[in-house]
Design an enzyme around this catalytic site. Structure first.
Site, short mmCIF file in Angstrom:
data_model
loop_
_atom_site.label_atom_id
_atom_site.label_comp_id
_atom_site.label_asym_id
_atom_site.label_seq_id
_atom_site.Cartn_x
_atom_site.Cartn_y
_atom_site.Cartn_z
N ASN A 133 22.33 -49.43 -122.24
CA ASN A 133 23.16 -48.79 -123.27
C ASN A 133 22.67 -49.16 -124.67
O ASN A 133 23.36 -48.88 -125.66
CB ASN A 133 24.62 -49.21 -123.12
N HIS B 205 37.83 -45.50 -119.18
CA HIS B 205 37.21 -46.76 -118.76
C HIS B 205 38.18 -47.66 -117.98
O HIS B 205 39.37 -47.71 -118.26
CB HIS B 205 36.71 -47.50 -120.00
N GLU C 209 38.24 -41.24 -124.73
CA GLU C 209 37.00 -41.85 -125.19
C GLU C 209 36.23 -40.86 -126.06
O GLU C 209 36.38 -39.66 -125.89
CB GLU C 209 36.13 -42.25 -123.98
N SER D 79 31.42 -42.64 -120.42
CA SER D 79 30.30 -43.51 -120.10
C SER D 79 29.48 -43.09 -118.89
O SER D 79 28.30 -43.39 -118.80
CB SER D 79 30.78 -44.95 -119.92
N ASP E 231 38.50 -44.75 -127.69
CA ASP E 231 37.51 -45.78 -127.39
C ASP E 231 36.14 -45.12 -127.55
O ASP E 231 35.77 -44.26 -126.76
CB ASP E 231 37.74 -46.27 -125.95
N HIS F 250 30.54 -45.62 -126.62
CA HIS F 250 29.21 -45.00 -126.48
C HIS F 250 28.87 -44.05 -127.61
O HIS F 250 27.81 -43.44 -127.61
CB HIS F 250 29.11 -44.27 -125.14
N LYS G 42 26.59 -52.01 -127.08
CA LYS G 42 25.81 -50.84 -126.68
C LYS G 42 24.81 -50.50 -127.79
O LYS G 42 23.88 -51.26 -127.98
CB LYS G 42 26.77 -49.74 -126.28
C1 LIG Z 1 31.39 -50.67 -122.04
C2 LIG Z 1 32.71 -50.11 -122.33
C3 LIG Z 1 33.79 -50.93 -122.63
C4 LIG Z 1 33.70 -52.42 -122.51
O1 LIG Z 1 33.06 -52.96 -123.60
P1 LIG Z 1 32.39 -54.41 -123.45
O2 LIG Z 1 32.20 -54.85 -124.85
O3 LIG Z 1 31.14 -54.22 -122.69
O4 LIG Z 1 33.40 -55.26 -122.71
C5 LIG Z 1 34.98 -50.35 -122.99
N1 LIG Z 1 35.10 -49.00 -123.04
C6 LIG Z 1 34.11 -48.18 -122.73
C7 LIG Z 1 34.31 -46.71 -122.79
C8 LIG Z 1 32.88 -48.70 -122.35
O5 LIG Z 1 31.89 -47.88 -122.02
#
Ligand SMILES: *Cc1c(COP(=O)(O)O)cnc(C)c1O
Length: 382
Positions: free
Chosen positions: A47, A133, A175, A179, A204, A207, A236
């Site tokens: 990522n 997620h 999101e 992801s 969120d 990505h 990421k």
């Molecule tokens: C990777 C991810 C997370 C978690 O983030 P980390 O910092 O790796 O714990 C949360 N939400 C989404 C959509 C993700 O892809």
């Protein structure tokens, strides 16, 4: 059934279904290159979309930070773990993303759980996209609030849930970029529905941050949406680790009172905050990394189309190839690995049953030639 029996049964069943998960020790010595033992691969599973995890300026910031402030924060931010460097990172995040405040967390997983547990009470309703997620799914399911889900990216489904729930407080959760699919939520329309129904919106953008929109501000900024709560992660595209919640002054003050992942957990090292600051500086003011990534995405999609390889509509760095069957997905991933391409098969429960897939991710660090070789190998393996 005893724990011992239950554990053994679960492992046996997972094995039978081709669902046993294993971690592999691998070395990533450059963003697009991975080594396992003596074998070398081109890395198509990361990522680290801009290759910033190995950027000299980010590494230097971390090293200098460690020399100045040590390797660990030594305590929670509520004790002595909050330094001027942490404070500066929060201020820059707030300014960059256009929110009154930012609060740092040690991971996106922690930020999501902290937010839901701090906010949701039994008289509230959480309304979330079905493909959200795991960190949010789990928190929503465990929270005392009512929890409703709508079909992935379905405005109609969302509207139905908004009409069906009449609690005073409703939080819609989605999101920016999903992801496992790489598709983007229709945030402008979702935000409008939330406003119509007086619900709060939480996005969120793990990505999307760094890779989408002007100065890499993410999917919300690109769609000119200001959610009530925005979660961004640093692990990421920013190439480091950690996360932040962006919100109003009041919500930030409230999180400082009630977010257990914040209060009862050691703060990220100041040196790490310095590395994230360096990374944000690159993301904002060096658009060439984003441009290179977009060229690579375009090139991959054009080449796949020419070879008759079926892709989804994803326009982001996440380019899944849906296979369906778990065992076949594993076999194809194995073939690609034998040809020197590191790609992982993603299986249920990470993705819905019957949609096992190759999750191919592209990076600004890939060369055109590396992408061409991957497409060639895909053409033979599928
Ligand atoms: C990777 C991810 C997370 C978690 O983030 P980390 O910092 O790796 O714990 C949360 N939400 C989404 C959509 C993700 O892809």
């Amino acid at each position: 059934m005893s724990w011992q029996q239950r554990i053994e049964n679960t492992l046996y069943q997972r094995q039978q279904q081709g669902l046993l998960r294993r971690r592999l020790a691998v070395t990533v010595s450059a963003p697009a290159s991975l080594t396992k033992g003596e074998q070398h691969f081109t890395h198509f599973s990361s990522n680290d979309y801009l290759g910033l995890s190995h950027h000299p300026a980010v590494i230097e910031a971390w090293c200098k930070g460690a020399q100045q402030w040590g390797t660990g924060a030594g305590a929670s931010g509520h004790v002595t773990g909050y330094s001027p460097c942490h404070q500066q990172l929060e201020q820059i995040l707030a300014e960059w993303l256009g929110f009154p405040r930012a609060i740092l967390f040690s991971s996106g997983f922690a930020a999501n759980q902290a937010l839901i547990f701090a906010l949701a009470e039994s008289s509230d309703t959480l309304i979330a996209d079905k493909l959200m997620h795991a960190s949010l799914q789990e928190a929503a399911a465990l929270s005392p609030a009512r929890y409703r889900r709508f079909p992935h990216n379905s405005l109609e489904g969302l509207t139905r849930q908004l009409r069906a729930t009449e609690t005073v407080n409703r939080l819609v959760i989605t999101e920016g970029v999903f992801s496992m699919d790489g598709d983007q939520a229709p945030l402008a329309a979702i935000s409008e529905r939330c406003r119509e129904h007086q619900a709060w919106l939480m996005v969120d953008d793990a990505h999307g941050i760094g890779v989408i929109g002007e100065e890499g501000r993410g999917n919300c900024a690109q769609q000119q949406v200001k959610p009530d709560i925005l979660v961004v992660t640093f692990g990421k595209a920013l190439g480091v680790s950690g996360a932040a919640i962006l919100c109003s002054d009041a919500v930030a003050d409230y999180l400082e009172q009630s977010a257990r992942h914040l209060i009862y957990s050691t703060a990220i090292p100041a040196a790490q905050a310095a590395a994230v600051l360096a990374s944000i500086n690159i993301v904002r003011y060096q658009p060439e990394h984003r441009e290179k990534l977009n060229q690579n995405i375009g090139h991959f999609r054009t080449q796949c189309t020419q070879q008759g390889i079926m892709l989804t509509d994803s326009l982001t760095a996440i380019q899944p190839v849906i296979i369906g069957d778990n065992h076949r997905a594993l076999a194809v991933a194995q073939t690609l690995q034998s040809a020197g391409h590191w790609i992982q098969a993603i299986r249920p429960p990470t993705v819905p049953v019957g949609s096992a897939r190759l999750r191919i991710t592209l990076s600004a660090a890939h060369s055109t030639q590396q992408i061409d070789r991957l497409v060639e190998a895909l053409h033979h393996a599928l």
